[in-house]
Design a protein around this motif. Structure first.
Motif, PDB file in Angstrom:
ATOM      1  N   ASN A  91     -12.828 -22.357  15.210  1.00  0.00           N
ATOM      2  CA  ASN A  91     -13.337 -21.108  15.578  1.00  0.00           C
ATOM      3  C   ASN A  91     -12.479 -19.852  15.245  1.00  0.00           C
ATOM      4  O   ASN A  91     -11.167 -20.181  14.611  1.00  0.00           O
ATOM      5  CB  ASN A  91     -13.449 -20.973  17.201  1.00  0.00           C
ATOM      6  N   SER A  92     -13.093 -18.733  14.918  1.00  0.00           N
ATOM      7  CA  SER A  92     -12.125 -17.774  14.520  1.00  0.00           C
ATOM      8  C   SER A  92     -11.325 -17.307  15.825  1.00  0.00           C
ATOM      9  O   SER A  92     -12.018 -17.346  16.987  1.00  0.00           O
ATOM     10  CB  SER A  92     -12.993 -16.498  14.019  1.00  0.00           C
ATOM     11  N   PRO A  93     -10.157 -16.848  15.612  1.00  0.00           N
ATOM     12  CA  PRO A  93      -9.392 -16.604  16.850  1.00  0.00           C
ATOM     13  C   PRO A  93      -9.863 -15.314  17.658  1.00  0.00           C
ATOM     14  O   PRO A  93     -10.354 -14.464  16.987  1.00  0.00           O
ATOM     15  CB  PRO A  93      -7.893 -16.271  16.339  1.00  0.00           C
ATOM     16  N   ASP A  94      -9.801 -15.216  19.002  1.00  0.00           N
ATOM     17  CA  ASP A  94     -10.198 -14.151  19.690  1.00  0.00           C
ATOM     18  C   ASP A  94      -9.084 -13.004  19.496  1.00  0.00           C
ATOM     19  O   ASP A  94      -7.953 -13.283  19.132  1.00  0.00           O
ATOM     20  CB  ASP A  94     -10.093 -14.400  21.123  1.00  0.00           C
ATOM     21  N   SER A  95      -9.589 -11.823  19.536  1.00  0.00           N
ATOM     22  CA  SER A  95      -8.776 -10.785  19.406  1.00  0.00           C
ATOM     23  C   SER A  95      -8.022 -10.391  20.572  1.00  0.00           C
ATOM     24  O   SER A  95      -8.496 -10.672  21.606  1.00  0.00           O
ATOM     25  CB  SER A  95      -9.760  -9.494  18.970  1.00  0.00           C
ATOM     26  N   PRO A  96      -6.912 -10.064  20.420  1.00  0.00           N
ATOM     27  CA  PRO A  96      -5.979  -9.702  21.852  1.00  0.00           C
ATOM     28  C   PRO A  96      -6.655  -8.772  22.583  1.00  0.00           C
ATOM     29  O   PRO A  96      -7.302  -7.894  22.154  1.00  0.00           O
ATOM     30  CB  PRO A  96      -4.385  -9.397  21.349  1.00  0.00           C
ATOM     31  N   ASN A  97      -6.383  -8.800  23.996  1.00  0.00           N
ATOM     32  CA  ASN A  97      -6.854  -7.824  24.785  1.00  0.00           C
ATOM     33  C   ASN A  97      -5.794  -6.409  24.362  1.00  0.00           C
ATOM     34  O   ASN A  97      -4.657  -6.653  24.003  1.00  0.00           O
ATOM     35  CB  ASN A  97      -6.891  -8.175  26.259  1.00  0.00           C
ATOM     36  N   CYS A  98      -6.662  -5.352  24.655  1.00  0.00           N
ATOM     37  CA  CYS A  98      -6.078  -3.977  24.419  1.00  0.00           C
ATOM     38  C   CYS A  98      -5.150  -3.788  25.686  1.00  0.00           C
ATOM     39  O   CYS A  98      -5.425  -4.008  26.837  1.00  0.00           O
ATOM     40  CB  CYS A  98      -6.904  -2.788  24.423  1.00  0.00           C
ATOM     41  N   LEU A  99      -3.780  -3.469  25.388  1.00  0.00           N
ATOM     42  CA  LEU A  99      -2.754  -3.567  26.334  1.00  0.00           C
ATOM     43  C   LEU A  99      -2.672  -1.754  26.584  1.00  0.00           C
ATOM     44  O   LEU A  99      -2.067  -1.384  27.830  1.00  0.00           O
ATOM     45  CB  LEU A  99      -1.272  -3.778  25.957  1.00  0.00           C
ATOM     46  N   GLY A 100      -3.355  -1.032  25.898  1.00  0.00           N
ATOM     47  CA  GLY A 100      -3.393   0.616  26.201  1.00  0.00           C
ATOM     48  C   GLY A 100      -4.374   1.058  27.542  1.00  0.00           C
ATOM     49  O   GLY A 100      -4.388   1.901  27.705  1.00  0.00           O
TER      50      GLY A 100
END
Length: 107
Positions: A91-100
């Motif tokens: 699977n393609s990796p999930d994008s990280p959650n936005c910390l902002g």
């Protein structure tokens, strides 16, 4: 509509794929610049479950019958079920959650 977009539209409509790539490879051949005659298709769909490779290719060829008869000189097909695709490429990796958070949201 160009040929590549037409191929994408037909395959999306007919196969409802989990993954689809339609790549114009005409530039790799002795054809005029801007040609749309040679394509590679990567198609991942649950509709291929239990189907032999030849039947998968026949199904794609049937959907693209008009293009193959009139416009496409070569079509390389790479057809997979979701499990086959996952086993080969993961699977393609999930994008990280936005910390902002919502810094730019208006109040």
């Amino acid at each position: 509509m160009n040929i590549q977009n037409n191929i994408e539209k037909k395959l999306l409509s007919h196969f409802d794929p989990a993954h689809l790539e339609v790549i114009n490879e005409s530039f790799m051949h002795n054809v005029p610049r801007g040609s749309e005659t040679h394509f590679k298709v990567v198609l991942v769909t649950p509709k291929f479950t239990g189907e032999r490779l030849i039947n998968r290719h026949r199904a794609v060829n049937a959907v693209l019958k008009e293009e193959l008869a009139e416009q496409i000189h070569a079509l390389a097909l790479h057809t997979y079920t979701h499990d086959e695709w996952h086993n080969l490429y993961g699977n393609s990796p999930d994008s990280p959650n936005c910390l902002g958070g919502m810094k730019h949201a208006t109040s």
